[in-house]
Design a protein around this motif. Sequence first.
Motif, short mmCIF file in Angstrom:
data_model
loop_
_atom_site.label_atom_id
_atom_site.label_comp_id
_atom_site.label_asym_id
_atom_site.label_seq_id
_atom_site.Cartn_x
_atom_site.Cartn_y
_atom_site.Cartn_z
N ILE A 39 1.13 -1.64 -0.36
CA ILE A 39 -0.22 -0.16 -0.54
C ILE A 39 0.91 1.65 -0.01
O ILE A 39 2.01 1.64 0.34
N TYR A 40 0.65 2.73 -0.66
CA TYR A 40 1.19 3.10 -1.10
C TYR A 40 0.42 4.57 -0.59
O TYR A 40 -1.02 4.21 -0.99
N ILE A 41 1.01 5.55 0.10
CA ILE A 41 -0.47 6.35 0.89
C ILE A 41 0.81 7.51 1.40
O ILE A 41 1.47 8.44 1.60
N LYS A 42 -0.28 9.07 0.10
CA LYS A 42 0.29 10.44 0.44
C LYS A 42 -0.49 11.20 1.02
O LYS A 42 -1.84 11.30 0.87
N VAL A 43 -0.73 11.38 2.19
CA VAL A 43 -1.00 12.16 3.50
C VAL A 43 -0.49 13.79 3.71
O VAL A 43 0.94 13.79 2.66
N SER A 44 -1.83 14.81 3.41
CA SER A 44 -1.32 15.73 3.03
C SER A 44 -0.59 16.36 4.79
O SER A 44 -0.09 16.01 6.17
N GLU A 45 0.55 17.73 4.93
CA GLU A 45 1.57 17.81 4.83
C GLU A 45 0.54 18.93 6.29
O GLU A 45 0.59 18.48 7.87
N LYS A 46 -0.85 19.24 6.02
CA LYS A 46 -0.99 20.50 7.36
C LYS A 46 -2.22 19.38 7.73
O LYS A 46 -3.01 18.62 7.17
N LYS A 47 -2.49 20.06 9.15
CA LYS A 47 -3.19 19.29 9.40
C LYS A 47 -4.27 19.75 9.38
O LYS A 47 -4.85 20.73 9.42
N PRO A 48 -5.37 18.87 10.19
CA PRO A 48 -5.91 17.56 9.96
C PRO A 48 -4.98 16.97 9.11
O PRO A 48 -5.67 17.36 7.40
N GLN A 49 -4.35 15.55 8.97
CA GLN A 49 -3.78 14.95 8.43
C GLN A 49 -5.18 14.12 7.07
O GLN A 49 -6.09 13.24 7.77
N ILE A 85 -5.84 11.70 3.99
CA ILE A 85 -5.22 10.99 2.77
C ILE A 85 -5.40 11.60 0.96
O ILE A 85 -6.62 11.77 0.65
N GLU A 86 -4.99 12.07 0.63
CA GLU A 86 -5.01 13.06 -0.72
C GLU A 86 -4.43 11.82 -1.65
O GLU A 86 -5.41 11.67 -2.48
N ASP A 87 -3.76 10.96 -2.15
CA ASP A 87 -3.51 9.62 -2.79
C ASP A 87 -3.16 8.14 -2.31
O ASP A 87 -3.08 8.34 -0.99
N ASP A 146 -10.69 3.34 -2.77
CA ASP A 146 -11.30 4.49 -3.47
C ASP A 146 -12.33 4.71 -2.29
O ASP A 146 -12.66 6.41 -2.07
N PHE A 147 -12.76 4.70 -1.12
CA PHE A 147 -13.36 5.05 -0.05
C PHE A 147 -12.94 5.79 0.99
O PHE A 147 -12.76 6.99 1.07
N LEU A 148 -11.18 5.45 0.71
CA LEU A 148 -10.52 6.40 1.78
C LEU A 148 -9.92 7.61 0.86
O LEU A 148 -9.44 8.24 2.29
N LYS A 149 -10.27 7.83 0.22
CA LYS A 149 -8.69 8.98 -0.54
C LYS A 149 -10.00 11.14 -0.19
O LYS A 149 -10.97 10.15 -0.19
N GLY A 150 -9.30 11.10 0.30
CA GLY A 150 -10.02 12.84 1.25
C GLY A 150 -10.44 12.55 2.64
O GLY A 150 -10.85 13.43 2.67
N LYS A 151 -10.31 11.53 2.79
CA LYS A 151 -10.80 10.86 4.23
C LYS A 151 -9.81 10.94 5.07
O LYS A 151 -8.71 11.33 4.91
N SER A 152 -9.83 11.42 6.41
CA SER A 152 -8.78 11.61 7.62
C SER A 152 -8.02 9.94 7.76
O SER A 152 -9.02 9.30 7.66
N VAL A 153 -7.03 10.97 8.05
CA VAL A 153 -5.81 9.71 8.79
C VAL A 153 -7.18 8.83 10.13
O VAL A 153 -6.56 7.93 10.26
N SER A 154 -7.04 10.09 10.68
CA SER A 154 -8.21 8.86 12.68
C SER A 154 -9.34 8.05 11.76
O SER A 154 -9.38 7.47 12.04
N GLN A 155 -9.91 8.99 10.43
CA GLN A 155 -10.86 8.09 10.37
C GLN A 155 -10.57 6.71 9.25
O GLN A 155 -11.18 5.52 9.81
#
Lengths: 410, 122
Positions: B42-52, B54-56, B76-85
């Motif tokens: 799995i590869y994940i790109k997490v945003s630098e700014k908080k709240p974190q 999942i950008e991709d 598909d479901f997780l794209k755009g969701k927060s890391v904590s979610q």
Amino acid sequence: MPRIDSKKIKKLFPIFSKKENKNLVYLDNAATTQRPKVVVDAIKDFYETYNSNIHRGIYDLSEKATKMYEDTRKHTAKFINAKLSEEIIFTKNTTESINLLAYTLSDNMLQKGDRIITTSLEHHANFVPWQTMAKKKGFILSIVPVTEDYSLDMEEFEKLIKEPNVKLVCISAMSNVTGTTPDLKKIIKRAHKVGALVLVDGAQSVAHEHIDVRKMDCDFFVFSSHKMFGPFGVGILYGKKQLLDKLPPFLYGGDMIKSVKETCTVFNDTPWKFEAGTPSIGDVVAFKKAMEFMEKLGIENIKNHETNLAKKTVEMLKKYKQVTIIKPKNLDKSGPVISFTIEEIHPHDIAEVFNKEGIAIRAGHHCNQPLMSRLGIPATARISFSIYNTEDDIKKVELALKKLFKIFAK
Amino acid sequence: MSDIYSEIILDHYKHPHNRGHIKHDTHRAEEDNPLCGDSMKIYIKVSEKKPQIIEDISFEGEGCAISQAATSMLTDFLKGKSVSQAKKITPEQVYNLLKIEISPARSKCALLGIKTIRSALS
């Protein structure tokens, strides 16, 4: 020679007449076979009639149980043509038999820098203990690869056996993935020439072939009751008496001693020094019935019946171009185990669709991940036969295959 | 039979979404399915700014229809969701995405993706 009538034989196995299993086509015999009524009855009979602990009771019941337990030892010796019944040790399973050897040989007969040869065909049970001991004690583990025909690469074996300090060869009599049966006699003779001992893992072969440990001249032979119609919980370790005498006990405690003082213990003789604690007595006793059951059918008859089924299955599978069969071409010289893969369909999905049709097959790495990685596949689907399987079962497999292709063609 | 190989499962299996290796991933992990030896990356790109966020997200690895379809849908479901979610996703949520009955034996296949995602995010 009487032929095997699998439909009649199937009736001797209660599991097939239960309404829950009405349409069961059981093709996972390499994992465990079913049990005939005589074996199930023997377990019940032991607990109802003879139940007592063995070896120390000075009363009739215990003496009878002891005799039944020791009679099974004698019968096992006869079954594999061992010279002495003292050469038979009861363990929990094949894995425990191999671990007993891995620990005791590593501590007493092997030294740092010694080489152990094993093969790509081994079940994890005959691989992981040696890999672990090699790491712990500084042994060198060499692995004989397989050829393109899934046979053992004898040229590689010849190279490896010539290396210095080869002390042990650990080899399977029949692969649980491909059914490959290495030329044991040749391998054992060659190993003995360089002074190496040979451990043969017979877990897969014992239900399909006549075993003669003296003719084979192996030093150790291990197998499990549950893969040959006997109860779970009974493993067998055969070893040449003079070798077993030299080995120390594996587990310590009750029943494996002659006398115990506060400062020291005198251990019992072979084989009892290797059987610490109360064994699974009822299961050992019932195991005798499994051997008798096989003898009555005739091991050659069993082999012929199963080989015929394997040949017919391979023939059927070959009709489908998407199927790759992972098995040596010479079907007379390999066990009734057929691994296969299907283009674009994962083995789990094959097994799932088969299951919906009432067919039990195995899918996965079959406890042989080193072989899978050498073959460059993560897993296979596997059909393995026994005496109660019929040509009808193969027809059902073909129908399930067609259904599978239909689903995945969507 | 409750059709485990529903059209949507087979569609995701044959045409998986988010397959491959995204550029600039910040988190990655690889996990095995002990049942069959399949492995999943799995590869994940997490945003630098908080709240974190999942950008991709993408995945690689061979597997059965269930593990591949589950991971395809999950990414598909997780794209755009927060890391904590993402960390709080339960097995039931994965089964709900799949909309099929998962037998105990196949739960390891269905949950291989979420196991790898959790391990990448931890």
